[in-house]
Design a protein around this motif. Structure first.
Motif, PDB file in Angstrom:
ATOM      1  N   TYR A 246      -1.596 103.655  88.744  1.00 54.15           N
ATOM      2  CA  TYR A 246      -0.760 104.403  89.684  1.00 54.15           C
ATOM      3  C   TYR A 246      -0.235 105.708  89.079  1.00 54.15           C
ATOM      4  CZ  TYR A 246      -0.907 100.518  92.930  1.00 54.15           C
ATOM      5  OH  TYR A 246      -1.344  99.554  93.822  1.00 54.15           O
ATOM      6  N   GLY A 247      -0.829 106.115  87.946  1.00 55.11           N
ATOM      7  CA  GLY A 247      -0.467 107.393  87.353  1.00 55.11           C
ATOM      8  C   GLY A 247       0.824 107.383  86.578  1.00 55.11           C
ATOM      9  N   GLU A 248       1.265 106.212  86.104  1.00 54.21           N
ATOM     10  CA  GLU A 248       2.509 106.095  85.346  1.00 54.21           C
ATOM     11  C   GLU A 248       2.178 105.728  83.899  1.00 54.21           C
ATOM     12  OE1 GLU A 248       5.870 106.303  85.940  1.00 54.21           O
ATOM     13  OE2 GLU A 248       5.522 107.201  87.900  1.00 54.21           O
ATOM     14  N   PRO A 249       1.931 106.709  83.051  1.00 55.45           N
ATOM     15  CA  PRO A 249       1.562 106.410  81.664  1.00 55.45           C
ATOM     16  C   PRO A 249       2.741 105.884  80.866  1.00 55.45           C
ATOM     17  CG  PRO A 249       1.893 108.745  81.915  1.00 55.45           C
ATOM     18  CD  PRO A 249       2.021 108.150  83.292  1.00 55.45           C
ATOM     19  N   MET A 250       2.442 105.115  79.825  1.00 53.36           N
ATOM     20  CA  MET A 250       3.473 104.603  78.929  1.00 53.36           C
ATOM     21  C   MET A 250       3.346 105.308  77.584  1.00 53.36           C
ATOM     22  SD  MET A 250       6.035 102.729  78.228  1.00 53.36           S
ATOM     23  CE  MET A 250       6.113 101.659  79.649  1.00 53.36           C
ATOM     24  N   SER A 251       4.435 105.817  77.075  1.00 54.95           N
ATOM     25  CA  SER A 251       4.440 106.500  75.783  1.00 54.95           C
ATOM     26  C   SER A 251       5.544 105.916  74.917  1.00 54.95           C
ATOM     27  CB  SER A 251       4.667 108.004  75.985  1.00 54.95           C
ATOM     28  OG  SER A 251       5.959 108.230  76.526  1.00 54.95           O
ATOM     29  N   ALA A 252       5.585 106.362  73.663  1.00 59.27           N
ATOM     30  CA  ALA A 252       6.628 105.875  72.753  1.00 59.27           C
ATOM     31  C   ALA A 252       8.020 106.176  73.289  1.00 59.27           C
ATOM     32  CB  ALA A 252       6.438 106.505  71.374  1.00 59.27           C
ATOM     33  N   ALA A 253       8.149 107.249  74.056  1.00 61.62           N
ATOM     34  CA  ALA A 253       9.447 107.617  74.615  1.00 61.62           C
ATOM     35  C   ALA A 253       9.936 106.593  75.631  1.00 61.62           C
ATOM     36  CB  ALA A 253       9.356 108.997  75.270  1.00 61.62           C
ATOM     37  N   ARG A 254       9.019 105.778  76.121  1.00 63.55           N
ATOM     38  CA  ARG A 254       9.386 104.776  77.124  1.00 63.55           C
ATOM     39  C   ARG A 254       9.347 103.358  76.554  1.00 63.55           C
ATOM     40  NH1 ARG A 254       6.532 107.000  82.714  1.00 63.55           N
ATOM     41  NH2 ARG A 254       8.290 108.318  83.325  1.00 63.55           N
ATOM     42  N   ALA A 255       9.454 103.235  75.259  1.00 65.91           N
ATOM     43  CA  ALA A 255       9.428 101.913  74.633  1.00 65.91           C
ATOM     44  C   ALA A 255      10.563 101.027  75.149  1.00 65.91           C
ATOM     45  CB  ALA A 255       9.513 102.052  73.115  1.00 65.91           C
ATOM     46  N   LYS A 256      11.697 101.637  75.464  1.00 64.06           N
ATOM     47  CA  LYS A 256      12.833 100.865  75.961  1.00 64.06           C
ATOM     48  C   LYS A 256      12.482 100.200  77.290  1.00 64.06           C
ATOM     49  CE  LYS A 256      17.749 101.289  77.136  1.00 64.06           C
ATOM     50  NZ  LYS A 256      18.897 102.220  77.225  1.00 64.06           N
ATOM     51  N   GLU A 257      11.811 100.958  78.185  1.00 60.34           N
ATOM     52  CA  GLU A 257      11.416 100.378  79.463  1.00 60.34           C
ATOM     53  C   GLU A 257      10.428  99.244  79.272  1.00 60.34           C
ATOM     54  OE1 GLU A 257      11.706 103.647  78.965  1.00 60.34           O
ATOM     55  OE2 GLU A 257      12.251 104.723  80.791  1.00 60.34           O
ATOM     56  N   LEU A 258       9.470  99.430  78.341  1.00 59.38           N
ATOM     57  CA  LEU A 258       8.487  98.381  78.098  1.00 59.38           C
ATOM     58  C   LEU A 258       9.146  97.134  77.544  1.00 59.38           C
ATOM     59  CD1 LEU A 258       5.616  97.397  78.027  1.00 59.38           C
ATOM     60  CD2 LEU A 258       5.326  98.509  75.806  1.00 59.38           C
ATOM     61  N   VAL A 303       2.500  95.477  91.346  1.00 57.25           N
ATOM     62  CA  VAL A 303       1.592  96.181  92.258  1.00 57.25           C
ATOM     63  C   VAL A 303       2.323  96.623  93.514  1.00 57.25           C
ATOM     64  CG1 VAL A 303      -0.452  95.946  93.734  1.00 57.25           C
ATOM     65  CG2 VAL A 303      -0.483  95.042  91.399  1.00 57.25           C
ATOM     66  N   GLU A 304       3.059  95.713  94.121  1.00 56.69           N
ATOM     67  CA  GLU A 304       3.764  96.056  95.355  1.00 56.69           C
ATOM     68  C   GLU A 304       4.853  97.097  95.104  1.00 56.69           C
ATOM     69  OE1 GLU A 304       2.773  95.208  98.392  1.00 56.69           O
ATOM     70  OE2 GLU A 304       1.121  94.360  97.241  1.00 56.69           O
ATOM     71  N   TYR A 305       5.476  97.031  93.940  1.00 51.02           N
ATOM     72  CA  TYR A 305       6.499  98.015  93.586  1.00 51.02           C
ATOM     73  C   TYR A 305       5.894  99.416  93.517  1.00 51.02           C
ATOM     74  CZ  TYR A 305       9.887 100.466  90.598  1.00 51.02           C
ATOM     75  OH  TYR A 305      10.768 101.374  90.059  1.00 51.02           O
ATOM     76  N   PHE A 306       4.766  99.542  92.849  1.00 45.72           N
ATOM     77  CA  PHE A 306       4.114 100.853  92.755  1.00 45.72           C
ATOM     78  C   PHE A 306       3.535 101.285  94.098  1.00 45.72           C
ATOM     79  CE2 PHE A 306       3.789  99.923  88.084  1.00 45.72           C
ATOM     80  CZ  PHE A 306       4.565 100.996  87.685  1.00 45.72           C
ATOM     81  N   GLU A 307       3.074 100.332  94.900  1.00 43.73           N
ATOM     82  CA  GLU A 307       2.564 100.671  96.228  1.00 43.73           C
ATOM     83  C   GLU A 307       3.656 101.316  97.083  1.00 43.73           C
ATOM     84  OE1 GLU A 307      -0.511 100.008  98.307  1.00 43.73           O
ATOM     85  OE2 GLU A 307      -1.198 100.443  96.273  1.00 43.73           O
ATOM     86  N   ARG A 308       4.894 100.933  96.841  1.00 42.72           N
ATOM     87  CA  ARG A 308       6.026 101.490  97.597  1.00 42.72           C
ATOM     88  C   ARG A 308       6.555 102.777  96.968  1.00 42.72           C
ATOM     89  NH1 ARG A 308       7.670  96.014  97.443  1.00 42.72           N
ATOM     90  NH2 ARG A 308       9.312  96.558  95.948  1.00 42.72           N
ATOM     91  N   GLY A 309       5.870 103.279  95.944  1.00 38.00           N
ATOM     92  CA  GLY A 309       6.271 104.537  95.335  1.00 38.00           C
ATOM     93  C   GLY A 309       7.180 104.402  94.138  1.00 38.00           C
ATOM     94  N   GLY A 310       7.315 103.208  93.581  1.00 35.62           N
ATOM     95  CA  GLY A 310       8.177 103.014  92.424  1.00 35.62           C
ATOM     96  C   GLY A 310       7.613 103.641  91.170  1.00 35.62           C
ATOM     97  N   ILE A 312       7.872 103.627  86.524  1.00 41.71           N
ATOM     98  CA  ILE A 312       7.991 102.699  85.407  1.00 41.71           C
ATOM     99  C   ILE A 312       9.444 102.372  85.065  1.00 41.71           C
ATOM    100  CG2 ILE A 312       8.038 104.413  83.547  1.00 41.71           C
ATOM    101  CD1 ILE A 312       5.830 101.304  83.517  1.00 41.71           C
ATOM    102  N   ALA A 313      10.349 103.299  85.344  1.00 36.60           N
ATOM    103  CA  ALA A 313      11.745 103.107  84.955  1.00 36.60           C
ATOM    104  C   ALA A 313      12.396 101.934  85.666  1.00 36.60           C
ATOM    105  CB  ALA A 313      12.533 104.395  85.228  1.00 36.60           C
ATOM    106  N   GLY A 314      12.010 101.670  86.912  1.00 33.60           N
ATOM    107  CA  GLY A 314      12.645 100.589  87.653  1.00 33.60           C
ATOM    108  C   GLY A 314      11.847  99.310  87.708  1.00 33.60           C
ATOM    109  N   LEU A 315      10.777  99.233  86.904  1.00 28.66           N
ATOM    110  CA  LEU A 315       9.880  98.083  86.992  1.00 28.66           C
ATOM    111  C   LEU A 315      10.463  96.817  86.371  1.00 28.66           C
ATOM    112  CD1 LEU A 315       7.076  97.069  87.828  1.00 28.66           C
ATOM    113  CD2 LEU A 315       6.190  97.912  85.649  1.00 28.66           C
ATOM    114  N   ALA A 316      11.298  96.973  85.348  1.00 30.27           N
ATOM    115  CA  ALA A 316      11.786  95.816  84.593  1.00 30.27           C
ATOM    116  C   ALA A 316      12.465  94.785  85.491  1.00 30.27           C
ATOM    117  CB  ALA A 316      12.734  96.273  83.493  1.00 30.27           C
ATOM    118  N   GLY A 317      13.406  95.239  86.308  1.00 31.67           N
ATOM    119  CA  GLY A 317      14.137  94.309  87.160  1.00 31.67           C
ATOM    120  C   GLY A 317      13.241  93.625  88.180  1.00 31.67           C
ATOM    121  N   VAL A 318      12.267  94.348  88.700  1.00 35.79           N
ATOM    122  CA  VAL A 318      11.366  93.788  89.706  1.00 35.79           C
ATOM    123  C   VAL A 318      10.539  92.649  89.127  1.00 35.79           C
ATOM    124  CG1 VAL A 318       9.383  94.306  91.190  1.00 35.79           C
ATOM    125  CG2 VAL A 318      11.250  95.948  91.000  1.00 35.79           C
ATOM    126  N   VAL A 319       9.886  92.885  87.981  1.00 41.77           N
ATOM    127  CA  VAL A 319       9.010  91.857  87.430  1.00 41.77           C
ATOM    128  C   VAL A 319       9.797  90.698  86.840  1.00 41.77           C
ATOM    129  CG1 VAL A 319       7.152  93.503  87.005  1.00 41.77           C
ATOM    130  CG2 VAL A 319       8.801  93.023  85.201  1.00 41.77           C
TER     131      VAL A 319
END
Length: 362
Positions: A246-258, A303-310, A312-319
């Motif tokens: 969905y075009g949301e790359p993960m980098s070292a700067a986003r380690a906290k989100e991961l 998948v459904e979260y990204f389908e709705r336009g979400g 990476i920052a808000g993914l943690a709570g959803v999953v």
């Protein structure tokens, strides 16, 4: 909370995602002039207007001779009533380019191609779900086996074009995306980044494969705690694959989100431990079932979260919420006598599913 995986290693394993974002892709779209206007328009809109790294060439049956660009990754034929469809598809395949034949009249197109001596492989004929194939015993449209041959007469037109309404359009997108994922494995991520209809099918394949892998891990690892690092690593990779599609790359700067995202995997561990202890006779099946259910819930929620336009920052709570709910349900079911019988079939199901996944990747 210390996670049982090396986040840096997970992020480094995702370097191919950034590479895919810059990988050029090339597609030729050939439109049969007799194709229904709605399906032709839908396919054009699906491919035209792609990103800077995508080359899309559109041609028509009528006019100058059309041949696929030599660097094409795939080709698409939008089929209508023309006797040329099968031959054109065969020529493109012979050039080494995978070709998808899209139609809203699948039986007619298949029968005509066979009648003129150029049958279309079943997997390459793509139509909205529910309209292809033989649907009734004795249906004359299904009796195409005896009409093949270059000198045969074209079959009678037996099915009218299926209108491409909203439901049919969504089904057609899904089928086209599944074809791309299966036929263009080397560049499927790059194609997903260029063409949105590929993203969900690609993500769902990752969910299915990872869920089966984690079920297998729960099935075969009996050392307490040994399964969690592997399950969590698989889940992290799966989420990276979905985010990338969905075009949301993960980098070292986003380690906290991961870190927050994969922390949801601990719900699987706590439920598996509790239920396996309560029903030790089928503890292996409980771990496999929870590994499967938790991973699948996590993936589908993403998948459904990204389908709705979400993002990476808000993914943690959803999953995390989806995983906790699914694993708790799996645990509650397994703790009952009926659930024990259900979980006793997990071993067979996992083996069958793993065999299916391996077959698709061959």
């Amino acid at each position: 909370m210390k996670l049982p995986i090396d986040l840096k290693a997970v992020i480094e394993a995702a370097t191919d995602i950034e590479s895919a974002r810059n990988t050029p892709v090339s597609v030729s779209v050939l439109i049969d002039d007799s194709a229904p206007g709605d399906v032709a328009a839908h396919v054009r809109s699906a491919f035209v207007g792609a990103g800077a790294h995508a080359r899309v060439t559109v041609g028509y049956f009528v006019g100058p001779a059309f041949s696929p660009y030599e660097g094409d990754d795939m080709a698409v034929i939008v089929a209508g009533f023309s006797e040329e469809v099968g031959r054109r598809a065969a020529e493109i395949r012979a050039a080494g380019v995978p070709v998808m034949v899209v139609t809203s009249m699948p039986r007619l197109v298949a029968d005509m191609a066979s009648a003129y001596g150029n049958p279309i492989p079943e997997g390459d004929l793509v139509a909205p779900e529910g309209v292809e194939g033989c649907e009734a015993d004795g249906d004359a449209a299904c009796e195409s086996g005896d009409v093949a041959g270059a000198n045969a007469q074209p079959p009678e037109i037996l099915d009218a074009p299926i209108p491409i309404d909203a439901a049919a359009a969504a089904a057609l997108d899904r089928r086209m995306g599944e074809w791309v994922v299966a036929a263009c494995r080397e560049k499927r991520l790059a194609l997903a980044l260029s063409f949105p209809f590929v993203r969900k099918p690609l993500s769902l394949e990752a969910v299915s494969a990872t869920s089966l892998q984690n079920a297998g891990i729960g099935l075969v690892l009996f050392i307490p705690g040994a399964d969690m690092p592997l399950m969590t690593l698989n889940q992290a990779k799966m989420l990276l694959q979905i985010a990338a599609a969905y075009g949301e790359p993960m980098s070292a700067a986003r380690a906290k989100e991961l870190a927050a995202i994969v922390g949801g995997a601990f719900a699987c561990r706590s439920v598996a431990r509790q239920v396996a202890g309560a029903v030790p006779a089928i503890g292996w099946a409980v771990k496999a079932g929870v590994g499967y259910a938790g991973t699948k819930a996590m993936g589908l929620a993403a998948v459904e979260y990204f389908e709705r336009g979400g993002n990476i920052a808000g993914l943690a709570g959803v999953v995390s919420a989806a995983t906790a709910k699914a694993t708790q349900i799996a645990g509650d079911v397994a703790a009952t006598p009926a659930g024990a019988r259900v979980f006793s079939t997990v071993k067979t199901a996992v083996r069958q599913g793993a065999a299916s996944v391996l077959k698709k990747t061959e």
